[in-house]
Design an enzyme around this catalytic site. Structure first.
Site, PDB file in Angstrom:
ATOM      1  CB  CYS A 229      -0.898   0.002   1.234  1.00 38.93           C
ATOM      2  SG  CYS A 229      -1.932   1.477   1.374  1.00 38.93           S
TER       3      CYS A 229
ATOM      4  CB  CYS B 142      -0.382   2.157   5.725  1.00 36.13           C
ATOM      5  SG  CYS B 142      -1.130   0.642   5.084  1.00 36.13           S
TER       6      CYS B 142
ATOM      7  CB  CYS C 191      -4.213   3.161   5.816  1.00 32.96           C
ATOM      8  SG  CYS C 191      -3.930   2.855   4.062  1.00 32.96           S
TER       9      CYS C 191
ATOM     10  CB  CYS D 214      -9.253  -4.383 -11.581  1.00 30.36           C
ATOM     11  SG  CYS D 214      -8.922  -3.411 -13.015  1.00 30.36           S
TER      12      CYS D 214
END
Length: 182
Positions: A90, A93, A149, A169
């Site tokens: 991510c 985070c 997050c 996706c």
């Protein structure tokens, strides 16, 4: 699918025009800021950051996609054609989300994965993602967000490869890639 692509293509990419996103990707600008303010350097819980704190931490493109549930234009993402082994995290985070082992070419215009990292069959309790219903475009879709997050990552569709037939996706700007150490 073609109708969905036409619909998504015409959605506004408000914070930055397509030419600037592509230019940043070519120069490594998106990747360079992706690790800016990683989770380990912040004492504050990622979920409790204010809108202005997220704006400071992320590029305009990352903020638009992850915090405002936007989407990058198809075929523009820096990870679309990445075939290097490693882990996708991510961008907000740094939680591990998808393994390159589950990445495949769907032809949709966005990086696609058949399974979230940590999932065991249909059990995603140990994965880094959550699924949420999304009817924002008048369609019934399933949004994928970061469990840590709550960053918007993309959507999951039931038209992927076996055995579960899933296609996660995911927007490239919502991810940062960490190559495997050889």
């Amino acid at each position: 699918m073609a109708g969905l692509l036409r619909t998504v293509w015409h959605l506004p990419f408000r914070e930055a025009p397509l030419w600037s996103v592509r230019g940043l990707a070519r120069r490594g600008g998106l990747r360079a800021r992706a690790g800016h303010g990683d989770a380990g350097s912040s004492a504050k819980c990622e979920r409790s950051l204010s809108k202005s704190e997220w704006r400071k931490k992320l590029t305009p493109e990352q903020f638009y996609v992850t915090r405002e549930k936007g989407t990058e234009p198809p075929f523009s993402g820096i990870y679309l054609d990445n075939k290097e082994p490693g882990m996708y995290h991510c961008v907000c985070c740094d939680s591990p989300l998808f393994s390159s082992e589950k990445k495949y070419c769907s032809g949709s215009g966005w990086p696609s994965f058949s399974e979230a990292h940590g999932a065991s069959g249909s059990d995603e309790s140990d994965s880094g993602v959550l699924r949420r219903p999304d009817t924002s475009l008048g369609l019934e879709r399933t949004e994928v967000v970061c469990k840590q997050c709550e960053a918007h990552l993309g959507h999951v569709f039931p038209d992927g490869p076996g055995p579960r037939g899933q296609r996660f996706c995911i927007n490239s700007v919502a991810l940062t890639f960490k190559p495997s150490k050889s």
